[in-house]
Design an enzyme around this catalytic site. Structure first.
Site, PDB file in Angstrom:
ATOM      1  N   SER A 250       0.815  -1.206   0.000  1.00  0.00           N
ATOM      2  CA  SER A 250       0.000   0.000   0.000  1.00  0.00           C
ATOM      3  C   SER A 250       0.855   1.266   0.000  1.00  0.00           C
ATOM      4  O   SER A 250       1.637   1.459  -0.917  1.00  0.00           O
ATOM      5  CB  SER A 250      -0.951  -0.056   1.186  1.00  0.00           C
ATOM      6  OG  SER A 250      -2.072   0.717   0.896  1.00  0.00           O
ATOM      7  N   LYS A 254       3.932   1.927  -2.596  1.00  0.00           N
ATOM      8  CA  LYS A 254       4.371   3.123  -3.339  1.00  0.00           C
ATOM      9  C   LYS A 254       5.864   3.303  -3.073  1.00  0.00           C
ATOM     10  O   LYS A 254       6.670   3.581  -3.971  1.00  0.00           O
ATOM     11  CB  LYS A 254       3.606   4.366  -2.871  1.00  0.00           C
ATOM     12  CG  LYS A 254       2.067   4.203  -2.816  1.00  0.00           C
ATOM     13  CD  LYS A 254       1.378   5.482  -2.306  1.00  0.00           C
ATOM     14  CE  LYS A 254      -0.014   5.258  -1.680  1.00  0.00           C
ATOM     15  NZ  LYS A 254      -1.032   4.574  -2.426  1.00  0.00           N
ATOM     16  N   TRP A 343      -9.810   0.409  -4.877  1.00  0.00           N
ATOM     17  CA  TRP A 343      -9.212   1.676  -4.441  1.00  0.00           C
ATOM     18  C   TRP A 343      -7.752   1.762  -4.913  1.00  0.00           C
ATOM     19  O   TRP A 343      -7.255   2.832  -5.250  1.00  0.00           O
ATOM     20  CB  TRP A 343      -9.310   1.752  -2.912  1.00  0.00           C
ATOM     21  CG  TRP A 343      -8.956   3.044  -2.268  1.00  0.00           C
ATOM     22  CD1 TRP A 343      -7.935   3.252  -1.386  1.00  0.00           C
ATOM     23  CD2 TRP A 343      -9.614   4.311  -2.402  1.00  0.00           C
ATOM     24  NE1 TRP A 343      -7.915   4.569  -0.973  1.00  0.00           N
ATOM     25  CE2 TRP A 343      -8.928   5.235  -1.585  1.00  0.00           C
ATOM     26  CE3 TRP A 343     -10.713   4.746  -3.158  1.00  0.00           C
ATOM     27  CZ2 TRP A 343      -9.300   6.580  -1.477  1.00  0.00           C
ATOM     28  CZ3 TRP A 343     -11.085   6.094  -3.047  1.00  0.00           C
ATOM     29  CH2 TRP A 343     -10.384   6.989  -2.227  1.00  0.00           C
ATOM     30  N   HIS A 393      -7.836  -5.655   0.733  1.00  0.00           N
ATOM     31  CA  HIS A 393      -6.604  -4.911   0.935  1.00  0.00           C
ATOM     32  C   HIS A 393      -5.862  -5.457   2.157  1.00  0.00           C
ATOM     33  O   HIS A 393      -6.247  -5.186   3.288  1.00  0.00           O
ATOM     34  CB  HIS A 393      -6.985  -3.448   1.145  1.00  0.00           C
ATOM     35  CG  HIS A 393      -5.831  -2.506   1.163  1.00  0.00           C
ATOM     36  ND1 HIS A 393      -5.130  -2.189   0.025  1.00  0.00           N
ATOM     37  CD2 HIS A 393      -5.252  -1.799   2.168  1.00  0.00           C
ATOM     38  CE1 HIS A 393      -4.184  -1.308   0.323  1.00  0.00           C
ATOM     39  NE2 HIS A 393      -4.241  -1.061   1.624  1.00  0.00           N
TER      40      HIS A 393
HETATM   41  C1  GTR Z   1      -5.295   4.471   2.108  1.00  0.00           C
HETATM   42  C2  GTR Z   1      -4.764   5.312   0.999  1.00  0.00           C
HETATM   43  C3  GTR Z   1      -4.098   4.416   0.002  1.00  0.00           C
HETATM   44  C4  GTR Z   1      -3.212   3.379   0.635  1.00  0.00           C
HETATM   45  C5  GTR Z   1      -3.689   2.881   1.970  1.00  0.00           C
HETATM   46  C6  GTR Z   1      -2.671   2.155   2.824  1.00  0.00           C
HETATM   47  O1  GTR Z   1      -6.051   5.169   3.021  1.00  0.00           O
HETATM   48  O2  GTR Z   1      -5.811   6.014   0.423  1.00  0.00           O
HETATM   49  O3  GTR Z   1      -3.400   5.200  -0.938  1.00  0.00           O
HETATM   50  O4  GTR Z   1      -1.913   3.830   0.737  1.00  0.00           O
HETATM   51  O5  GTR Z   1      -4.196   3.889   2.749  1.00  0.00           O
HETATM   52  O6  GTR Z   1      -1.499   2.536   2.905  1.00  0.00           O
HETATM   53  O7  GTR Z   1      -3.069   1.186   3.470  1.00  0.00           O
END
Ligand code: GTR
Length: 412
Positions: A250, A254, A343, A393
Site C-alpha cells: 500500500s 508506493k 481503491w 486490501h
Molecule cells: C489508504 C490510501 C491508500 C493506501 C492505503 C494504505 O487510506 O488512500 O493510498 O496507501 O491507505 O497505505 O493502506
C-alpha cells in the site's frame, strides 16, 4: 555551456499550470524536447535521468544523498529462532550525525542456505509486531494509534503488540523457502503524519516562505530507508547482494516502487496493492480508484508540495506512473493486487505495466508483459509480472507465496 544545458535547472520545471496537457499516458520513449528515444544509450543517458528528475520535482521531492557513513551494530542474534529454520537478528543502523534517526533492521536468514536472496522493505507498525521474539525492539518513535498494543492517547508502541501482525511478514514461511527477509519500521525513518518536523524531515533546514515545493516527502524518505537497509545487506555474509527484492504494501508499496526505481542494487521490485502514487495511474479511468485529488488532501505529506497542484487536472503531469516502472528496466517488477481493493486500481496498474513495456523491449525482452490481465489467482510471471487474487486490501501469507514464486523465477 554544453555541460550546463545538460543539467536540469529550475527553469526546466515550469509551474503545473504552465505545463502542456496530455489526456493519454505520456510516451516513456519521447523526451521532453520531443525527440524519440530508440536506443538503450539514449534511454540511460537522456530520458531515464530526465524522468527521475521530473518525479523528484513534481511528485516525491528531492532524492536525498547517501549518508557519508552507515554503521551497523548487531543488537541480538538468535540461530534458534524460527523453530531452528532461521537466524533472527536485529541490526541498528546509524548515520553519523547523532541527531539523525536510527533504523532497526530485523533480519531473518535461512540456516541452511547462505548467501540467500533477500526480500527487503518497510513495515507499518514496528518489527515487534512481526514476531513474538522478546529481544526484538519495541519502537520508541511515534506509531499510528490503530496498531496492536499501542497505548491509548500517546501513540506509543508497547510489548503488548508482540507478534500480533506476524502474518504480514511471515518470516518463518519465507525462510523455509530459502529466502532471507529484512524489514524495518517505516516510522523510525519518517513517522506517517503531516506538519511535524520529526524523523529524517527534521534533518532538513526549515522551509522558508511557505510551501516546501520539492522538499523530500515522506514516501521518498521511506524509500531512503530501504536504500540504507540495502547499504547494510550488500555487506552481510548471509545475503547475496545481487539478489535483493524490495517489497511493500500500500503506502509502503508506493515506497517499494520508488525505492526500486532509484536504486539499481535492487534486483526485483514488488509493490503490493500500491495504488495511486505507486503503480496506479494518476490519469485514472477507474471510478472506484483513489484519485490524486483525494490522496494529496488526506495524505499531503506523502508527496512533495508540487504534486498537490495536479489534483484538479492530472493531464498536466509530465509523466504517469508507468514512467516509474520503466526506470526499473530491465529489472523485473511484479504488481500484486486484490479484487475487492479497487481503491488501489488493479486494472489501471496493469495499464501501467503495458505502457512501460517499450523500455523493457529496448533491453531485448520482446514480450515483457502478458497480453491481458491474468485470471484471478494465476501469476503472470513475465518480467513485468502481475497477479490478482480474490479478497481485500491486506498483505497475507498467500501473497508471500506469490512473491516467492516470482523470485524463484527471476532471482535464481
Ligand atoms: C489508504 C490510501 C491508500 C493506501 C492505503 C494504505 O487510506 O488512500 O493510498 O496507501 O491507505 O497505505 O493502506
Amino acid at each position: 555551456l554544453l555541460l550546463m544545458s545538460a543539467i536540469a535547472t529550475p527553469a526546466d520545471f515550469p509551474p503545473p499550470d504552465k505545463l502542456p496537457s496530455a489526456a493519454e499516458f505520456p510516451d516513456v520513449l519521447t523526451a521532453r524536447d520531443g525527440t524519440k528515444v530508440t536506443t538503450r544509450k539514449e534511454w540511460e543517458e537522456k530520458r531515464r535521468p530526465e524522468l527521475k528528475a521530473l518525479f523528484e520535482h513534481y511528485m516525491y521531492g528531492r532524492f536525498p544523498e547517501k549518508p557519508k557513513q552507515v554503521t551497523a551494530k548487531v543488537l541480538f542474534e538468535d540461530a534458534k529462532a524460527l523453530d531452528g529454520k532461521g537466524t533472527l537478528r536485529e541490526v541498528e543502523l546509524t548515520f553519523g550525525p547523532p541527531e539523525w534517526p536510527k533504523i532497526y533492521l530485523l533480519v531473518a536468514t535461512p540456516n541452511d542456505k547462505t548467501p540467500a536472496a533477500c526480500f527487503v522493505g518497510p513495515n507499518f507498525g514496528g518489527n515487534h509486531l512481526l514476531t513474538p521474539h522478546e529481544k526484538v525492539r519495541v519502537p520508541t518513535a511515534w506509531v499510528p494509534a490503530n496498531y496492536p498494543g499501542v497505548e491509548k492517547g500517546t501513540n506509543k508502541a508497547t510489548a503488548a503488540g508482540r507478534g500480533k501482525q506476524a502474518d504480514t511478514w511471515p518470516l518463518r514461511q519465507v525462510v523455509e523457502k530459502g529466502y532471507a527477509v529484512a524489514t524495518f519500521y517505516c516510522g523510525d525513518v519518517q513517522p506517517d503524519r503531516p506538519n511535524v518536523r520529526e524523523g529524517m524531515r527534521a534533518t532538513l533546514p526549515p522551509a522558508e516562505g511557505g510551501a516546501p515545493g520539492d522538499e523530500t516527502a515522506t514516501v521518498m524518505w521511506w524509500a531512503w530507508g530501504c536504500h540504507r537497509a540495502v547499504d547494510f545487506l550488500v555487506t552481510d555474509k548471509a545475503i547475496d547482494p545481487k539478489r535483493l527484492a524490495v517489497v511493500g504494501h500500500s503506502r509502503l508499496g508506493k515506497t517499494a516502487l520508488l525505492a526500486g526505481a532509484f536504486d539499481d542494487r535492487i534486483a526485483v521490485v514488488i509493490p503490493h496493492q500500491s495504488g495511486c502514487g505507486g503503480a496506479g495511474p494518476s490519469r485514472s479511468k477507474n471510478p472506484k480508484a483513489e484519485p490524486v485529488k483525494r490522496i494529496t488532501t488526506v495524505f499531503p505529506h506523502w508527496f512533495c508540495g508540487h504534486f498537490s497542484a495536479f489534483g484538479d487536472d492530472t493531464t498536466k503531469l509530465p509523466f504517469d506512473q508507468h514512467g516509474l516502472i520503466a526506470i526499473c528496466a530491465p529489472r523485473p517488477v511484479l504488481l500484486t493486487n486484490a479484487e475487492d481493493d479497487q481503491w488501489a486500481n488493479p486494472p489501471g496498474q496493469f495499464d501501467m505495466l503495458a505502457a512501460a513495456a517499450p523500455v523493457y523491449k529496448l533491453y531485448g525482452d520482446d514480450r515483457p508483459v502478458a497480453a491481458k490481465v491474468p485470471e484471478q489467482g494465476k501469476l503472470s510471471d513475465e518480467r513485468l509480472g502481475y497477479f490478482i487474487r480474490a479478497g481485500k486490501h491486506a498483505m497475507t501469507p498467500d501473497d508471500w507465496k506469490v512473491y516467492v514464486q516470482f523470485a524463484d523465477k527471476w532471482l535464481r
